[in-house]
Design a protein around this motif. Structure first.
Motif, mmCIF file in Angstrom:
data_model
loop_
_atom_site.group_PDB
_atom_site.id
_atom_site.type_symbol
_atom_site.label_atom_id
_atom_site.label_comp_id
_atom_site.label_asym_id
_atom_site.label_seq_id
_atom_site.Cartn_x
_atom_site.Cartn_y
_atom_site.Cartn_z
ATOM 1 N N ILE A 150 0.827 -1.220 0.000
ATOM 2 C CA ILE A 150 0.000 0.000 0.000
ATOM 3 C C ILE A 150 0.857 1.265 0.000
ATOM 4 O O ILE A 150 0.327 2.367 0.022
ATOM 5 C CB ILE A 150 -0.988 0.027 1.188
ATOM 6 N N GLY A 151 2.184 1.091 0.011
ATOM 7 C CA GLY A 151 3.052 2.284 0.043
ATOM 8 C C GLY A 151 4.081 2.221 -1.043
ATOM 9 O O GLY A 151 3.753 2.129 -2.227
ATOM 10 N N TYR A 152 5.344 2.265 -0.648
ATOM 11 C CA TYR A 152 6.459 2.211 -1.594
ATOM 12 C C TYR A 152 7.496 1.339 -0.903
ATOM 13 O O TYR A 152 8.221 1.814 -0.023
ATOM 14 C CB TYR A 152 6.967 3.627 -1.846
ATOM 15 N N GLU B 85 12.419 -0.365 -1.749
ATOM 16 C CA GLU B 85 13.363 0.620 -2.295
ATOM 17 C C GLU B 85 14.733 0.407 -1.671
ATOM 18 O O GLU B 85 14.855 -0.143 -0.593
ATOM 19 C CB GLU B 85 12.850 2.039 -2.053
ATOM 20 N N ASN C 253 13.306 6.855 1.997
ATOM 21 C CA ASN C 253 12.977 8.176 1.453
ATOM 22 C C ASN C 253 13.161 9.310 2.453
ATOM 23 O O ASN C 253 13.195 10.474 2.079
ATOM 24 C CB ASN C 253 11.519 8.195 0.977
ATOM 25 N N THR D 155 0.637 7.632 -7.500
ATOM 26 C CA THR D 155 1.488 8.741 -7.966
ATOM 27 C C THR D 155 2.496 8.246 -8.997
ATOM 28 O O THR D 155 3.137 9.044 -9.662
ATOM 29 C CB THR D 155 2.264 9.375 -6.798
ATOM 30 N N LEU D 156 2.646 6.936 -9.099
ATOM 31 C CA LEU D 156 3.624 6.370 -10.026
ATOM 32 C C LEU D 156 2.947 5.601 -11.154
ATOM 33 O O LEU D 156 3.516 4.666 -11.723
ATOM 34 C CB LEU D 156 4.604 5.465 -9.253
ATOM 35 N N ALA E 272 4.536 -0.662 -5.187
ATOM 36 C CA ALA E 272 3.718 0.520 -4.889
ATOM 37 C C ALA E 272 2.335 0.226 -5.452
ATOM 38 O O ALA E 272 2.059 0.489 -6.610
ATOM 39 C CB ALA E 272 4.322 1.768 -5.508
ATOM 40 N N ASN F 154 -3.566 2.399 -2.684
ATOM 41 C CA ASN F 154 -3.356 3.090 -1.403
ATOM 42 C C ASN F 154 -4.630 3.260 -0.585
ATOM 43 O O ASN F 154 -4.625 3.920 0.436
ATOM 44 C CB ASN F 154 -2.663 4.436 -1.637
ATOM 45 N N THR F 155 -5.744 2.651 -1.029
ATOM 46 C CA THR F 155 -6.985 2.742 -0.248
ATOM 47 C C THR F 155 -7.537 1.339 -0.010
ATOM 48 O O THR F 155 -7.182 0.393 -0.718
ATOM 49 C CB THR F 155 -8.068 3.540 -1.000
#
Lengths: 619, 355
Positions: B40-42, B45, B49, B91-92, B109, B112-113
């Motif tokens: 639900i996030g990123y 990586e 961040n 967003t990506l 990613a 997100n809901t």
């Protein structure tokens, strides 16, 4: 017509809400209904206000320190748990926000520094954001064409005419190995160009080329002869491989100048020049492409120092020289062709034994400027005065043929510490000679911490008055463009990057305030890199100078009254110096210290000593 | 075997969510469970961040199905085959379903809901996944209300004082430890609703308890005949406490029904919420959920990013992992697992009730 949206703007920061206020203004102008919460709003308050106002979007701003991610994450959760998430989109903005971080936080969009209001508005309105075209169509500016070159001071003009008459008649009968090589090289290039264009047969011209090349080597030093005869390269130097050149050309073609920056803010000048000379043409090109992106107007080629002391130039794509980039025809052409056509390009001819040949190269590749300095090149640059004079006359004729202008360096800068009036006098002789040969001069050098001022104490209080006095003095004498550097701030920079960038920026601001036309700016590791300079240190000064111009705008720095007084005194003594040179004869006066004595730091150069010979009548 | 969706949530950034998800994934592959993964996030990586410290990477094996944003798909080091592009925006780019053709690293990613998670995990299950892992993000929990059960990652990044962390964990566990009401009508309420003894129901015009004013609005409408108070939205900690205190002894024989544990945990005031539940119970009332959400296990992580005043940057730091395991285990009624010791199998055993 875009449907009206309801938006809640919530700064979650303790104090910062400027970004959101700017967006708020933009949204209201577009007819959207906004509610702006006060700074330091709590996530629960944001959700309560969102529920109360039934908003379509919640925009929050927040500085990302550790722990802030959890606060933003909680807001996103509260919005969802309160049942708003299906109807309300979430946007986050802040100095360190990236799309990746926005995704991690659970937002629908994230905007970092440099975001345009229109970009956010487009997202809210569901339209495609098309960035305003920022591409600066760079137009090449030849500022020397804006000057009349009228000499206001008639006494000085009379003396300059007499001195340059003397130089021209003296040089008329003389030649040098440098000039002879340039003549041969011109013929060699002519044949090579014709061969490349298929106008003549290679076979038929092979013998002629061989003869010319052999004749060329008769005028060269051993290091150059060894290169042509046995392929021996100077220490460390190597030939660029064909694959490297192919890759480079591909790289240059791929760089799109989509957002050429602008350093000068609201001003049209000074034009900004960056110097390169890492020894590697590829690295030089990469540096200059980055510099173009930041908004420079011109690039200056820096040669290795040994090249100035050797008779003859090497040939081919050569790299890995240690303290400057070898000025071979192919290297110079490769670099020039890689630059934006609007970027001004300078090849320096102010010292050394190869200036006639380099002038030819500069003209052939389409350079805009050369650099010339009879006094500095011979008294501070190590080249024999007679040799430099005869070579300079030839080089200036070549510059005129190719419509190049020339920057006039003066021996007040760098290692010499000649009094300013002698420096200006020397620069005026070179400038007037240029004009007589059809080349427009740009006078310098300015905005350095003059060794003379270190001794006299004229810069103890500030760096402004002395530099302003020099500008005023030039302007009392002649209507001509001026050049600061190089680089500006020289001798004021230290190893400290912040200090170095700051002092460069302040000198740039002074140059703008005094309406100077061109400046060369160095890097923050210029004098201390202990090897090729780093691109990051180049960007340090671009950014610092840009900030200084942003700060200054069209406002002016006011020098103290002594600057005008010093300028008056300087002009009087310029006339005295020129009178002495006119009486002794120019070349002789260089040896005798008229333009700088040994005590003042002027040492007549020894490279090329006794190489000027009578020209044969048949040429 | 029925299909299960596990959400991995955390009490803060860097508590070990991705490490936990990776361990579960390894064990699922070992057990030959058809697997799908999203986040639900990123996640996955290389560098954090915020702190710029290194992060655990997702090295996804062949045949695993993943749901991630199209930009992450483009930059993946794993070779991917696109199975389906969804309409869910991030967003990506759009969330896209891929099958891994050659193992490699990838950043996840996903949606997100909660609605997005529900929709994507349904697609993943329909594609044959028997286990769907949804990696969480930071301390976010709300989108996880739609999964079958959760694994909670906590550790020193939440609180470096082990004693305080144990108390916090105990509070979270107690929030999960409430019964589910049998009454379906509670789950259907969209605003705060009071059910009276006579079967009458009173719907209030708001769904969440966000302020003290909201609490007073609820308390005012309650009387001795009120049997059940259904709060479908958020119950903000202080507002809930205000309601409990205002009702006082009147809470006796009343049941306060929350939608699910996420609606209480989004507060991040676990101590106050636990105290509210305890007060409701001590006054003879009851607290319950309309929708169950099981807490399968807790994983612990001794790592935390410590800010160095000397270097003015974050540096890795650790608490004693044995002490951490011992104290958190004592505070929790659900199994506590040191996931860094490769205990993914234990989680799979709990989820599938394997012995």
């Amino acid at each position: 017509m875009v449907a009206e949206k309801k938006l809640l703007l919530a700064p979650l920061d303790p104090v910062h809400n400027v970004g959101l206020r700017i967006i708020d203004k933009g949204l209201m102008e577009r007819g959207h209904k906004t509610v702006l919460l006060p700074p330091d709003s709590k996530p629960e308050e944001v959700v309560e206000a969102a529920l109360k106002n039934q908003v379509d979007f919640i925009l929050v701003s927040r500085t990302m320190i550790y722990g802030a991610a959890e606060i933003l994450g909680r807001l996103v959760d509260l919005v969802e748990a309160a049942g708003l998430r299906d109807r309300t989109k979430l946007i986050v903005g802040g100095m360190t926000i990236t799309p990746e971080l926005a995704a991690e936080l659970g937002f629908d969009a994230g905007y970092g520094p440099g975001t345009e209001v229109d970009e956010v508005v487009a997202y809210i309105e569901g339209t495609r954001y098309v960035p305003a075209k920022r591409t600066q169509i760079k137009v090449k500016k030849r500022l020397e064409n804006e000057y009349s070159y009228r000499v206001f001071h008639k006494g000085i003009e009379t003396l300059l005419k007499k001195i340059t008459d003397d130089i021209l008649s003296w040089a008329e009968k003389r030649t040098s190995p440098g000039i002879e090589r340039a003549l041969l090289r011109e013929k060699i290039l002519e044949i090579e160009h014709a061969q490349a264009e298929g106008k003549i047969s290679r076979k038929k011209t092979a013998n002629r080329l061989r003869e010319l090349n052999t004749a060329y080597l008769d005028h060269c030093d051993k290091i150059v002869v060894d290169f042509y005869k046995s392929g021996r390269l100077p220490r460390i130097v190597r030939v660029l491989e064909a694959m490297e050149i192919r890759q480079l050309k591909k790289y240059v073609a791929q760089i799109k100048m989509t957002a050429a920056g602008r350093i000068q803010h609201v001003l049209e000048k000074p034009l900004i020049f960056a110097q390169y000379g890492t020894g590697c043409p590829i690295q030089d090109i990469a540096h200059m492409k980055a510099a173009e992106h930041w908004g420079i107007d011109g690039a200056i080629h820096i040669d290795p120092s040994w090249e100035a002391r050797a008779e003859g130039l090497l040939d081919g794509y050569l790299t890995h020289e240690e303290n400057g980039t070898l000025p071979t025809f192919k290297n110079l052409r490769l670099i020039k062709e890689s630059l934006n056509p609007a970027t001004l390009y300078q090849v320096r001819l102010h010292r050394g034994l190869n200036s006639p040949e380099k002038a030819l190269f500069a003209g052939e590749i389409g350079a805009d400027h050369t650099k010339t300095a009879l006094d500095y090149g011979s008294l501070g640059g190590g080249t024999d005065p007679a040799r430099l004079t005869v070579d300079t006359v030839y080089s200036l004729r070549t510059a005129a043929k190719y419509h190049m202008a020339t920057q006039i360096a003066s021996n007040n800068q760098l290692l010499c510490g000649s009094p300013i009036f002698k420096s200006i006098a020397g620069a005026l002789v070179t400038a007037y000679l240029s004009l007589r040969l059809g080349v427009k001069p740009i006078l310098g050098s300015l905005f350095v911490y003059s060794p003379e001022a270190m001794i006299t104490g004229k810069m103890d209080d500030n760096y402004i008055d002395y530099n302003a006095a020099t500008v005023y003095a030039y302007r009392r004498i002649i209507d001509a463009p001026l050049w600061g550097g190089e680089p500006i701030g020289f001798n004021t920079q230290t190893e400290d990057r912040v200090q170095s960038a700051t002092t460069t920026a302040l000198h740039a601001a002074l140059s703008a305030s005094l309406n100077v036309d061109h400046i060369s700016i160095g890097t923050t590791d210029e004098a201390y890199a202990r090897g090729p300079i780093a691109l990051a240190s180049r960007i340090d000064t671009f950014k610092a100078v840009k900030e200084a111009f942003r700060f200054l705008g069209k406002a002016k720095i006011r020098p103290r009254s002594r600057a005008q007084k010093w300028a008056r005194e300087t002009v009087e003594r310029v006339e005295e110096t020129l009178r002495e040179a006119a009486e002794i004869g120019f070349v002789e006066s260089l040896y005798k210290g008229t333009f700088s004595t040994r005590n003042e730091g002027g040492y007549p150069g020894r490279f090329g000593l006794n190489t000027v010979v009578q020209r044969l009548a048949h040429r | 075997m029925s299909s299960v969706t596990i959400g991995v949530i955390g009490t803060a950034k860097n508590t070990g969510k991705t490490t936990t998800a990776i361990e579960i994934m390894k064990e699922a592959l070992e057990s030959k469970l058809p697997l799908a993964v999203t986040g639900i996030g990123y996640d996955g990586e290389e560098i954090d961040n915020v702190t710029f410290l290194p992060k655990p990477r997702y090295n996804i094996h062949k045949r695993v199905i993943i749901a991630t944003a199209e930009e992450c798909g483009k930059t993946a080091n794993a070779k991917l085959e696109i199975l389906k592009k969804t309409d869910i925006d991030t967003t990506l780019g759009k969330v896209t379903i891929y099958r891994v053709k050659e193992a490699g690293t990838i950043v996840l990613a996903g949606p997100n809901t909660g609605r997005g998670v529900s929709s994507v995990t349904r697609v993943l299950r329909n594609m044959g996944a028997k286990l769907v892992i949804v990696d969480g993000s930071i301390n976010r929990i709300a989108p996880m209300a739609v999964v079958n059960g959760l694994v909670l990652s906590t550790g020193a990044a939440r609180e470096a004082d082990i004693r305080k962390l144990a108390l916090d964990t105990s509070n979270i566990v107690s929030v999960f430890d409430l019964p589910m009401v049998c009454n379906n009508s509670a789950a259907e309420c969209t605003t705060i609703t009071l059910f009276q003894e006579n079967g009458r129901k009173l719907e209030l015009p708001f769904g969440s308890l966000l302020t003290v004013v909201d609490s007073e609005g609820v308390a005012e409408k309650c009387d001795k005949k009120t049997k059940t108070i259904v709060i479908p939205g958020v119950a903000e900690a202080e507002s809930l406490m205000h309601l409990v205190k205002t009702l006082g002894n009147d809470v006796c024989r009343k049941t306060i029904v929350f939608h699910d544990p996420t609606k209480l945990l989004v507060n991040d005031c676990h101590d106050i919420i636990a105290d509210c539940i305890s007060k409701i119970k001590s006054h003879g009332g009851e607290a319950a959920y309309a929708k169950a959400l099981r807490l399968f296990a807790i994983t612990i992580n001794p790592f935390y990013p410590r800010y160095s005043n000397v270097y003015q940057d974050y540096e890795p730091a650790y608490v004693d992992r044995d002490e951490l395991l011992e104290k958190i285990s004592q505070a929790s009624s659900v199994p506590v697992i040191d996931v860094l010791r490769g205990n993914g199998r234990k989680i799979i055993d709990i989820v599938y009730r394997r012995k």
